[in-house]
Motif scaffolding. Structure first.
Motif, short mmCIF file in Angstrom:
data_model
loop_
_atom_site.label_atom_id
_atom_site.label_comp_id
_atom_site.label_asym_id
_atom_site.label_seq_id
_atom_site.Cartn_x
_atom_site.Cartn_y
_atom_site.Cartn_z
N GLY A 1 0.83 -1.19 0.00
CA GLY A 1 0.00 0.00 0.00
C GLY A 1 0.87 1.24 0.00
N ARG A 2 0.72 2.06 1.03
CA ARG A 2 1.53 3.29 1.14
C ARG A 2 2.81 3.07 1.95
NH1 ARG A 2 -2.94 8.09 2.32
NH2 ARG A 2 -4.17 7.79 0.40
N THR A 3 2.97 1.87 2.48
CA THR A 3 4.15 1.60 3.30
C THR A 3 5.31 1.10 2.45
OG1 THR A 3 2.74 0.97 5.17
CG2 THR A 3 5.04 0.25 5.24
N GLN A 4 6.44 1.81 2.56
CA GLN A 4 7.64 1.43 1.80
C GLN A 4 8.40 0.39 2.61
OE1 GLN A 4 8.52 3.22 -1.27
NE2 GLN A 4 9.82 1.45 -1.58
N ALA A 5 8.22 -0.90 2.26
CA ALA A 5 8.87 -1.98 3.01
C ALA A 5 10.33 -2.14 2.63
CB ALA A 5 8.12 -3.29 2.78
N LEU A 6 10.65 -1.99 1.34
CA LEU A 6 12.03 -2.03 0.85
C LEU A 6 12.27 -0.81 0.00
CD1 LEU A 6 12.35 -5.79 -0.29
CD2 LEU A 6 13.14 -4.78 1.86
N ASP A 7 13.40 -0.17 0.21
CA ASP A 7 13.68 1.10 -0.47
C ASP A 7 15.07 1.04 -1.11
OD1 ASP A 7 13.76 3.68 -1.38
OD2 ASP A 7 13.70 4.62 0.60
N ASP A 8 15.11 0.66 -2.39
CA ASP A 8 16.35 0.68 -3.18
C ASP A 8 17.45 -0.18 -2.55
OD1 ASP A 8 17.87 1.43 -5.39
OD2 ASP A 8 18.72 3.17 -4.36
N ILE A 9 17.15 -1.46 -2.37
CA ILE A 9 18.09 -2.40 -1.75
C ILE A 9 19.01 -3.00 -2.82
CG2 ILE A 9 18.34 -4.60 -0.53
CD1 ILE A 9 17.26 -2.45 1.26
N THR A 10 20.31 -2.94 -2.58
CA THR A 10 21.29 -3.56 -3.47
C THR A 10 22.24 -4.42 -2.64
OG1 THR A 10 21.21 -1.81 -5.14
CG2 THR A 10 23.21 -3.13 -5.06
N LEU A 11 22.35 -5.69 -3.04
CA LEU A 11 23.23 -6.65 -2.36
C LEU A 11 23.92 -7.52 -3.39
CD1 LEU A 11 21.08 -8.09 0.58
CD2 LEU A 11 23.19 -6.79 0.81
N ASP A 12 25.16 -7.88 -3.14
CA ASP A 12 25.90 -8.82 -3.98
C ASP A 12 26.44 -9.91 -3.07
OD1 ASP A 12 27.37 -10.15 -5.85
OD2 ASP A 12 28.30 -8.36 -6.70
N ILE A 13 25.85 -11.11 -3.15
CA ILE A 13 26.19 -12.20 -2.24
C ILE A 13 26.94 -13.27 -3.01
CG2 ILE A 13 25.26 -13.96 -0.70
CD1 ILE A 13 22.85 -12.10 -0.25
N LYS A 14 28.10 -13.65 -2.52
CA LYS A 14 28.94 -14.63 -3.19
C LYS A 14 28.37 -16.04 -3.03
CE LYS A 14 33.07 -11.91 -2.11
NZ LYS A 14 34.34 -11.90 -1.33
#
Length: 354
Positions: free
Chosen positions: A14-27
């Motif tokens: 809805g209006r709740t931003q649960a994730l905001d521009d997440i960047t991860l690099d996992i080996k």
């Protein structure tokens, strides 16, 4: 071959931003703990990686295959992963062995012979110590045994990615410590990439190769357990990963002068800029030494908790409450006047060296 990549992923309820521009690099083969308080977005991130949720923006790839994007979505059952839930999620009418066999009935494994499947189940039961319990129902098992069944079911098909959503939260403290070792053994045995969601900083520090600290849907800090503990980059990271006391004072170049006693000079070469801006110096509870001498910050014992080899003191100091971990034989009474002494010990020298 590249591992798991999460690139600029966002998700809203809805209006709740649960994730905001997440960047991860996992080996490949890395054990990454996602750490944060309730509502920070860590479980949402796990569900996006697993395919239980589609991101609103961003891309999830594994070994150069797109799992999720604006126009691509690979269903959960077609992703090379296993899942261990917060609840054990066991069927009451199925035996231990039937639970472990269940994932191998998937169409993904139709090319595997019956003999190979049975051999895989036997190996997995042995790996998690359930051979003698394989014909029992979940209601006949202890909490730790039920969690082992959940782990066995997740690893029997040898997934490349293992997702764990607070798997130890339903266990008592002694079992949690035991299961930490079990999970570490499973990681070494399988070589799987593990993403482990928890709000328990002790679990993250004890098991992970890297820790990702989340707050309000964003990544606050990430690094090795040693790095996030010794070098917090924000006040939230400093306070969430173990306790941290913030001594008020003045920064002069690379040195910090405490307010109450300018002769107390702390070396701040490794302290993050945010703490300089706040005019504070972060001190972990075990860095302070309690004394009745004439050096150190003035304080008064407000509370104490005996923990065997340690006593945890709450000390009124600088108008606030500081936490100090002292040895089990360093006895002070509530109301005692003390001094909080911070020395550049081998601990602090190590922090500057890392």
């Amino acid at each position: 071959m590249t591992g798991l990549k999460v690139e600029h992923v966002s998700h809203r309820y809805g209006r709740t931003q649960a994730l905001d521009d997440i960047t991860l690099d996992i080996k490949n083969g890395e054990f990454v703990a996602i750490l944060g308080p309730s509502g920070c977005g860590k479980t949402t991130l796990l569900r996006v990686v697993g395919g239980f949720l589609r991101p609103d923006e961003g891309v999830v790839t594994f070994r150069d295959r797109i799992y999720s994007s604006s126009n691509v979505y690979v269903p959960v059952e077609q992703r090379d992963l296993g899942m261990v839930f917060q609840s054990f999620a066991l069927w009451p009418h199925m035996t231990v062995r039937h639970h472990v066999e269940f994932p191998l009935r998937s169409p993904r494994h139709k090319g595997i012979s019956k003999e190979e499947k049975q051999a895989a189940v036997n190996r997995t039961l042995e790996a998690v110590g359930l051979v003698g319990l394989q014909h029992r129902l979940p209601g006949e098992l202890s909490g730790g045994q039920r969690q082992r069944v959940s782990l066995a079911r997740a690893i029997v098909s040898k997934p490349s990615i293992l997702l764990m959503d607070e798997p130890l939260s339903a266990l008592d403290q002694e079992l949690r410590v035991e299961m930490r070792r079990e999970i570490q053994d499973i990681h070494r045995l399988t070589g799987a990439t593990i993403i482990y969601v928890t709000h328990d900083q002790g679990e993250a520090l004890a098991m992970a190769d890297r820790i990702v600290i989340m707050k309000d849907g964003r990544i606050e800090q990430m690094g090795t357990p040693r790095d996030v503990y010794l070098h917090p980059r924000t006040s939230f990271a400093a306070g969430f990963v173990s306790k941290c006391n913030f001594v008020r004072g003045t920064w002069v170049g690379e040195h910090f002068l405490a307010n109450e006693d300018p002769s107390l000079v702390y070396n701040g070469a490794s302290v993050a800029d945010i703490f300089r801006e706040m005019e504070v110096y972060p001190v972990r509870p075990e860095q302070f030494h309690l004394s009745t001498g004439d050096r150190g910050l003035e304080g008064e014992i407000a509370n104490k908790q005996y923990n065997g080899r340690e006593i945890h003191y709450s000390v009124l100091c600088q108008g606030g409450m500081f936490t100090v971990y002292a040895g089990g034989f360093e006895e002070y009474r509530i109301g005692d006047s003390v001094r909080l002494v911070f020395e550049e010990t081998a601990w602090e020298q190590q922090r500057r060296a890392v």
